[in-house]
Write a protein that holds these residues in place. Structure first.
Motif, short mmCIF file in Angstrom:
data_model
loop_
_atom_site.label_atom_id
_atom_site.label_comp_id
_atom_site.label_asym_id
_atom_site.label_seq_id
_atom_site.Cartn_x
_atom_site.Cartn_y
_atom_site.Cartn_z
N PHE A 44 0.85 -1.18 0.00
CA PHE A 44 0.00 0.00 0.00
C PHE A 44 0.90 1.24 0.00
O PHE A 44 1.75 1.38 0.88
N PRO A 45 0.74 2.15 -0.95
CA PRO A 45 1.66 3.29 -1.04
C PRO A 45 1.59 4.24 0.14
O PRO A 45 2.58 4.88 0.48
N THR A 46 0.44 4.34 0.79
CA THR A 46 0.27 5.25 1.93
C THR A 46 -0.55 4.57 3.00
O THR A 46 -1.28 3.61 2.73
N PRO A 47 -0.47 5.04 4.24
CA PRO A 47 -1.35 4.50 5.29
C PRO A 47 -2.82 4.67 4.97
O PRO A 47 -3.65 3.83 5.34
N ARG A 48 -3.17 5.75 4.29
CA ARG A 48 -4.57 5.97 3.93
C ARG A 48 -5.08 4.88 2.99
O ARG A 48 -6.25 4.47 3.08
N ALA A 49 -4.20 4.37 2.13
CA ALA A 49 -4.62 3.30 1.23
C ALA A 49 -4.96 2.03 2.00
O ALA A 49 -5.90 1.30 1.65
N LEU A 50 -4.21 1.76 3.07
CA LEU A 50 -4.52 0.59 3.91
C LEU A 50 -5.87 0.78 4.62
O LEU A 50 -6.65 -0.17 4.72
N VAL A 51 -6.14 1.99 5.10
CA VAL A 51 -7.42 2.26 5.75
C VAL A 51 -8.57 2.09 4.75
O VAL A 51 -9.62 1.54 5.08
N LYS A 52 -8.37 2.53 3.54
CA LYS A 52 -9.40 2.38 2.51
C LYS A 52 -9.60 0.90 2.18
O LYS A 52 -10.74 0.46 1.93
N HIS A 53 -8.52 0.13 2.17
CA HIS A 53 -8.63 -1.31 1.91
C HIS A 53 -9.46 -1.99 2.99
O HIS A 53 -10.16 -2.98 2.71
N ALA A 54 -9.41 -1.48 4.21
CA ALA A 54 -10.20 -2.04 5.30
C ALA A 54 -11.64 -1.56 5.30
O ALA A 54 -12.47 -2.09 6.03
N GLY A 55 -11.96 -0.54 4.50
CA GLY A 55 -13.32 0.00 4.50
C GLY A 55 -13.61 0.91 5.67
O GLY A 55 -14.77 1.15 6.00
N LEU A 56 -12.55 1.45 6.32
CA LEU A 56 -12.72 2.34 7.46
C LEU A 56 -12.60 3.81 7.08
O LEU A 56 -12.56 4.66 7.97
N CYS A 57 -12.53 4.12 5.81
CA CYS A 57 -12.45 5.51 5.38
C CYS A 57 -13.86 6.10 5.30
O CYS A 57 -14.84 5.38 5.05
N PRO A 58 -14.02 7.40 5.52
CA PRO A 58 -15.36 8.02 5.46
C PRO A 58 -15.86 8.11 4.03
O PRO A 58 -15.10 8.27 3.08
N ARG A 59 -17.17 8.01 3.88
CA ARG A 59 -17.82 8.12 2.57
C ARG A 59 -18.59 9.44 2.53
O ARG A 59 -19.52 9.64 3.31
N GLU A 60 -18.19 10.31 1.65
CA GLU A 60 -18.79 11.65 1.59
C GLU A 60 -20.17 11.60 0.94
O GLU A 60 -20.42 10.79 0.04
N ASP A 61 -21.04 12.46 1.41
CA ASP A 61 -22.39 12.56 0.86
C ASP A 61 -22.73 14.04 0.73
O ASP A 61 -23.30 14.66 1.63
N SER A 62 -22.37 14.63 -0.40
CA SER A 62 -22.62 16.06 -0.63
C SER A 62 -22.90 16.31 -2.10
O SER A 62 -22.37 15.61 -2.98
N SER A 63 -23.75 17.29 -2.35
CA SER A 63 -24.08 17.68 -3.71
C SER A 63 -24.61 19.10 -3.67
O SER A 63 -25.66 19.37 -3.08
N GLY A 64 -23.88 20.02 -4.29
CA GLY A 64 -24.30 21.42 -4.26
C GLY A 64 -24.30 21.97 -2.86
O GLY A 64 -23.29 21.95 -2.15
N GLU A 65 -25.45 22.46 -2.41
CA GLU A 65 -25.58 22.99 -1.06
C GLU A 65 -25.87 21.91 -0.03
O GLU A 65 -25.86 22.17 1.17
N HIS A 66 -26.12 20.70 -0.50
CA HIS A 66 -26.46 19.61 0.42
C HIS A 66 -25.21 19.02 1.05
O HIS A 66 -24.22 18.76 0.35
N ARG A 67 -25.23 18.83 2.34
CA ARG A 67 -24.15 18.18 3.06
C ARG A 67 -24.78 17.09 3.94
O ARG A 67 -25.39 17.38 4.97
N GLY A 68 -24.62 15.85 3.52
CA GLY A 68 -25.20 14.75 4.27
C GLY A 68 -24.23 14.23 5.33
O GLY A 68 -23.15 14.78 5.56
N HIS A 69 -24.64 13.16 5.98
CA HIS A 69 -23.81 12.56 7.03
C HIS A 69 -22.79 11.62 6.38
O HIS A 69 -23.14 10.80 5.54
N SER A 70 -21.54 11.77 6.79
CA SER A 70 -20.49 10.89 6.30
C SER A 70 -20.49 9.60 7.10
O SER A 70 -20.52 9.62 8.34
#
Length: 440
Positions: free
Chosen positions: A312-338
């Motif tokens: 994994f090139p970075t520690p963040r890539a390992l976190v993403k491989h585990a599925g522990l990274c946040p998933r953004e939910d935003s569109s225009g003025e909308h900001r949902g829960h991550s």
């Protein structure tokens, strides 16, 4: 995926293999069906190279689904011929099949063509290539995970059986299933009261009962017993609460369950000892043990699920491989829960979660991070959300400690001091150095 290579999509099976050779526009150049095992696909690869060269390509890139173990055999055959190989997720093939004509139509030649098409679209990944030591750690980790599941099932089944016919035994300890003294005492009782007659245990006397529990205790990974719990179990043998009429058959079955539980516990101990030996071979025991609150076995379980972190090139890539990274939910003025993506490796997520339970209280940096996430004014997290963030932090720490071969530093982990750029001698190859390790 060089443009000078044709793409050979192979749908692997047990005895019948389907192959489709395509160009980068998904035009099929040749097809072939082979009745052979996966390790007999060498002639098919040679045929694909000849067909690709006849069509003007210099070589072939092999692609398949990473299902079972057959892809590893195909990777070995491709490496012997100097061919590149990539893998495609099975879910993507299923989605592509559905989007092809909006039907459930499925055939091996069609799947081989879809695998090749997804590869030309770069919807593929390079599979992990690990040496024998890392591969052994992975196999031991998989066996330990199965034994943990069996151990938990035996404990819960024993609880259910005793609740019906002998509920007083469960009151002898606050957390009976986690107490070695309680398990040893119950094993002694069930061994002598297989016919459901608890009076046979009473006739032993308390002194003989305590001595018998002391001999049984080593089978449960402990050397000292809690006399209070042992005496409470002995006192419970005089209790008549529960379905007394069903005691004979139920306690007989409970005796079988606790014997299975004891055997699973012994096998798990053996596997864990071997995992620690593998860490010694990799010279990682002292490094992962430098993180306060993280046991060497817990770190071994995490590394067994993720493999060599250097891929994994970075520690963040390992976190993403585990599925522990946040998933953004935003569109225009909308900001949902991550929320957590949950799209990574679930076994790695579970191992990191388990390792965080103890580390969160014993590690000062992790404890401060959890407290900050749950008490800050803006975007305050719930307890379980903060624990998931701490699990991601622990994965970052393990990545840096293992890849850079440096012990854990609380100042660097808390972001109070930058990490030196120079890589320590003997560090793993394949990952760029991180300038700063931040708890964020």
């Amino acid at each position: 995926m060089p443009a000078t290579n044709a793409v050979l999509g192979i749908d692997l099976a047990d005895r019948k293999q389907a192959a489709a050779l395509t160009d980068h526009d998904s035009r099929v150049l040749a097809r072939r069906r082979a009745v052979c095992r996966a390790w007999e696909l060498g002639p098919v690869l040679d045929w694909a190279v000849e067909q690709a060269q006849a069509a003007g390509f210099s070589s072939v890139t092999v692609a398949c689904e990473a299902t079972g173990h057959r892809w590893q055999v195909l990777e070995k055959l491709a490496a012997e011929r100097g061919l590149n190989m990539v893998c495609v997720q099975s879910l993507l093939v299923w989605r592509a099949r559905e989007g092809e004509d909006l039907t459930w139509d499925k055939s091996d030649p069609k799947d081989a063509m879809l695998i090749a098409r997804l590869t030309t679209q770069l919807r593929c990944y390079e599979p992990e290539t690990s040496d024998g030591t890392w591969s052994r750690l992975r196999q031991l980790g998989a066996r330990r995970r199965r034994l943990l599941t069996e151990s938990t099932a035996c404990g819960q089944q024993l609880r259910d059986l005793l609740e019906c016919v002998w509920p007083a035994a469960l009151e002898a300890a606050k957390r009976p299933l986690e107490s070695a003294s309680w398990c040893a005492a119950i094993a002694v009782v069930l061994a002598r009261a297989g016919d459901g007659d608890l009076s046979a245990v009473r006739r032993m006397g308390q002194a003989r009962f305590v001595a018998a529990v002391g001999h049984e205790l080593s089978a449960w990974g402990s050397t000292r017993s809690c006399r209070r719990i042992v005496e409470a179990v002995f006192a419970a043998t005089d209790d008549a609460v529960g379905l007394v009429a069903h005691r004979r058959g139920t306690l007989e079955r409970a005796g079988f369950v606790i014997a299975d539980w004891r055997e699973v516990h012994a096998r798990r101990t053996e596997v864990e000892t071997r995992m620690l030996g593998v860490l010694d071979e990799l010279e990682l025991t002292e490094l992962v043990g430098s993180i306060p609150g993280v046991s060497v076995l817990g770190a071994a379980a995490v590394l067994a699920e993720c493999g060599n972190p250097a891929r994994f090139p970075t520690p963040r890539a390992l976190v993403k491989h585990a599925g522990l990274c946040p998933r953004e939910d935003s569109s225009g003025e909308h900001r949902g829960h991550s929320r957590l993506s949950g799209r990574g490796r679930p076994e790695l997520r579970t191992a990191a979660w388990r390792a965080t339970w103890g580390a969160q209280h014993a590690n000062p940096v992790l404890r401060a991070r959890h407290e900050h996430l749950t008490t800050r004014e803006h975007n305050r997290l719930a307890g379980m959300q903060a624990r998931a963030a701490c699990a991601a932090t622990l994965l970052r720490w393990l990545h840096v400690v293992v890849v850079r071969r440096v012990p854990w530093d609380p100042d660097v982990a808390a972001g109070r001091r930058p990490q030196p750029v120079a890589v320590a001698a003997g560090a793993c190859v394949g990952a760029p150095p991180e300038k700063v390790i931040s708890a964020a």
